[in-house]
Each structure stands twice: as C-alpha cells, then as structure tokens.
Scaffold this active site. Structure first.
Site, PDB file in Angstrom:
ATOM      1  CG  ASN A  52      -1.674   1.338   1.396  1.00 38.67           C
ATOM      2  OD1 ASN A  52      -1.713   2.022   0.553  1.00 38.67           O
ATOM      3  ND2 ASN A  52      -2.511   1.388   2.641  1.00 38.67           N
ATOM      4  CE  LYS A  55       0.388   3.502   4.647  1.00 35.98           C
ATOM      5  NZ  LYS A  55       0.094   3.749   6.350  1.00 35.98           N
ATOM      6  CG  HIS A  88      -5.721   1.831   4.862  1.00 34.85           C
ATOM      7  ND1 HIS A  88      -5.528   2.840   5.886  1.00 34.85           N
ATOM      8  CD2 HIS A  88      -4.656   0.986   5.035  1.00 34.85           C
ATOM      9  CE1 HIS A  88      -4.075   2.549   6.350  1.00 34.85           C
ATOM     10  NE2 HIS A  88      -3.639   1.558   5.696  1.00 34.85           N
ATOM     11  CD  GLU A 145      -3.086   5.473   6.613  1.00 34.00           C
ATOM     12  OE1 GLU A 145      -3.022   5.881   5.519  1.00 34.00           O
ATOM     13  OE2 GLU A 145      -2.177   5.053   7.394  1.00 34.00           O
ATOM     14  CD  GLU A 149      -3.573  -2.594   7.127  1.00 31.53           C
ATOM     15  OE1 GLU A 149      -2.576  -2.770   6.606  1.00 31.53           O
ATOM     16  OE2 GLU A 149      -4.179  -1.518   7.134  1.00 31.53           O
ATOM     17  N   GLY A 158       2.090   2.318  10.677  1.00 32.85           N
ATOM     18  CA  GLY A 158       3.119   3.442  10.335  1.00 32.85           C
ATOM     19  C   GLY A 158       3.680   3.771  11.759  1.00 32.85           C
ATOM     20  CB  SER A 206       5.168  -1.847  11.926  1.00 34.86           C
ATOM     21  OG  SER A 206       4.761  -0.182  11.983  1.00 34.86           O
TER      22      SER A 206
HETATM   23  C1  PEP Z   1      -1.012  -0.014   5.771  1.00 36.34           C
HETATM   24  O1  PEP Z   1      -0.905   1.189   5.665  1.00 36.34           O
HETATM   25  O2  PEP Z   1      -1.651  -0.462   5.433  1.00 36.34           O
HETATM   26  C2  PEP Z   1       0.183  -0.541   6.747  1.00 36.34           C
HETATM   27  C3  PEP Z   1       0.138  -1.603   7.042  1.00 36.34           C
HETATM   28  O3  PEP Z   1       1.373   0.577   7.003  1.00 36.34           O
HETATM   29  P1  PEP Z   1       2.766   0.290   7.506  1.00 36.34           P
HETATM   30  O4  PEP Z   1       3.406  -1.437   7.164  1.00 36.34           O
HETATM   31  O5  PEP Z   1       3.632   1.452   7.250  1.00 36.34           O
HETATM   32  O6  PEP Z   1       2.481   0.159   9.066  1.00 36.34           O
END
Ligand code: PEP
Length: 249
Positions: A9, A11, A95, A97, A167, A173, A212
């Site tokens: 992803n 973003k 997601h 966000e 998630e 992040g 992460s």
């Molecule tokens: C995500 O945005 O779906 C995500 C898992 O981000 P990160 O790997 O940076 O935590």
C-alpha cells in the site's frame, strides 16, 4: 492450501521518477519470490504508468479505494469499471486512514466492497482496532462488527471472494508491530467467526496482517497458521524490503 499474498500500500507517496525505480527494482528481483503472490497499490493517478512499468512481470495491481457507485455525479471518486480498464485486480477498502481521517463509515465501506465485487475487483477489506479499543479488551467486538457490516450487506459468500487484512490501527506506520501471537489470535478469531457461518469460506479466505511488517519481522508473522500474507505500507516503498518480505513467506 492458501497462497500467500504480499500487497504493497503505497499510500500518497511517490512520483513519476520514483515509481519507475521502485517497479524496476521489484521486477528485477521478483524471480526470487517463489512462495508468495505480490501486488502493488499505487495512488490512483499512477495506476496507468505502473501498469506499463509492470509489463509482463508477475506483479498484480490494486487501488487504494473504489467508489460505491457505478458512474455519475460523484466528484473525486473512481469507479470499479475505470480501475478494471487499467488492469486493477484488487482494491483496498476500509483502510483505517479512510475510516479515521476521511470518516468512511462501516455502511459506506460495505457499499464500496459490494461495488468492487460487482465490477470483478477483489476487495482487500481492512479491519482493526485502535489502541484504546485493545486496551479496553474490545478488539474482537470491533473487528467482528466491521466484518458484520460487510457480511450483512453482501452475505458470507462475498467474503469468499475477498481478501481480509487485519491491521491493528496502533501498529500502522508506528513501527510497533503486533507480536506474532497477538496477530495470530485475532486472525484465528476472524477465521472462527467466519467458520460459524461457512467453513468453506473460512478455510479459503486469505487473511493478511498489516502494521509495520518489515523484512525483520515478516518471517515470524507469516509463519503463523492463520496469517496468509501481509499488507505493507512503509516497507513497500523500497524494492529490496518489499521483495525481502516476499521471500520470507
Ligand atoms: C498500511 O498502511 O496498511 C500499513 C500496514 O502501513 P505500515 O506497514 O507502514 O504500518
């Protein structure tokens, strides 16, 4: 046997120059990834260029959202048919966000999910709890309700046609990864919940972990029995890291 999927992803990151480097790097190393399917989800505007850059390499393409309507007066939205025209196989939906920063409700996410399936795009449905919710011991309730919104709208069979991404919001992040045990527990809860409705769907559906994930922790997470891949944010922006996660599977 469920196949492992590693989806990036991106973003709102990248430029025409950087995506060329990134896809070039992934293409160069993709031959080293044998036990996972790889996908990238660029910002909408880069999808056509990424399609060209992928060429015939085994890298699937996805979007980061999809409109809940087929066409018409929906300023700023992108339809499933448009995404199909540019070869998108997946669409990330719900997601955290989108949920927290742009106010997307469970109902809207369920409608977007339904439209993805109607257009022949596989939803990557994101679910997960905040830190406050985890600390209040309501993780299963929160994740269960997020799933119920989609199941109530589209039915359990629709879950058999999607990918789920667990998630935990506190891990996205932040550099704080859920431990393999914490992640596995929620993945097992999700599969168990689905099994109560349809064991075939529960056995078949891919459940990715996101939060992460990086080359250092991927192998242990991916070794868990109910973790079928990863949705990768930050580490998907470096070809070497993204490929290293793929080769950990
Ligand atoms: C995500 O945005 O779906 C995500 C898992 O981000 P990160 O790997 O940076 O935590």
């Amino acid at each position: 046997m469920r196949r492992t999927l590693i989806a990036g992803n991106w973003k709102m990151n990248g430029s025409l120059a950087s995506i060329e480097t990134l896809i070039g790097g992934i293409r160069d190393g993709i031959g080293s990834v044998s036990n996972a399917d790889m996908a990238v989800c660029p910002p909408f505007v880069y999808i056509p260029r990424v399609r060209e850059l992928i060429g015939d390499a085994p890298i699937a393409l996805g979007s980061q959202n999809i409109c809940d309507q087929a066409s018409g007066a929906f300023t700023g939205e992108i339809s499933g048919a448009m995404l199909k025209e540019f070869g998108c196989r997946y669409a990330i939906i719900g997601h955290s966000e989108r949920r927290s920063l742009y106010g997307e409700s469970d109902a809207l996410i369920a409608a977007r999910f339904a439209m993805a399936l109607e257009t022949g795009i596989t939803p990557i449905l994101c679910v997960g709890e905040t830190l406050e919710q985890r600390e209040a011991n309501v993780t299963e309730q929160v994740v269960g309700e997020q799933l119920d919104a989609v199941i109530g709208h589209s039915g359990i069979d629709a879950i058999g046609q999607c990918v789920i991404a667990y998630e935990p919001v506190w891990a996205i992040g932040t550099g704080k990864t859920a431990s393999p045990e914490q992640a596995q527990a929620v993945h097992a809860f999700i599969r168990g919940k689905l099994a109560a409705l349809d064991t075939g769907v529960a056995d078949a559906v891919q459940i990715l972990y996101g939060g992460s994930m990086n080359p250092g922790n991927a192998a242990e997470l991916l070794a868990q029995p109910d973790i079928d891949g990863g949705l990768i944010g930050g580490a998907s922006l470096k070809a070497d890291d993204f490929l290293a996660i793929g080769t950990s599977a």
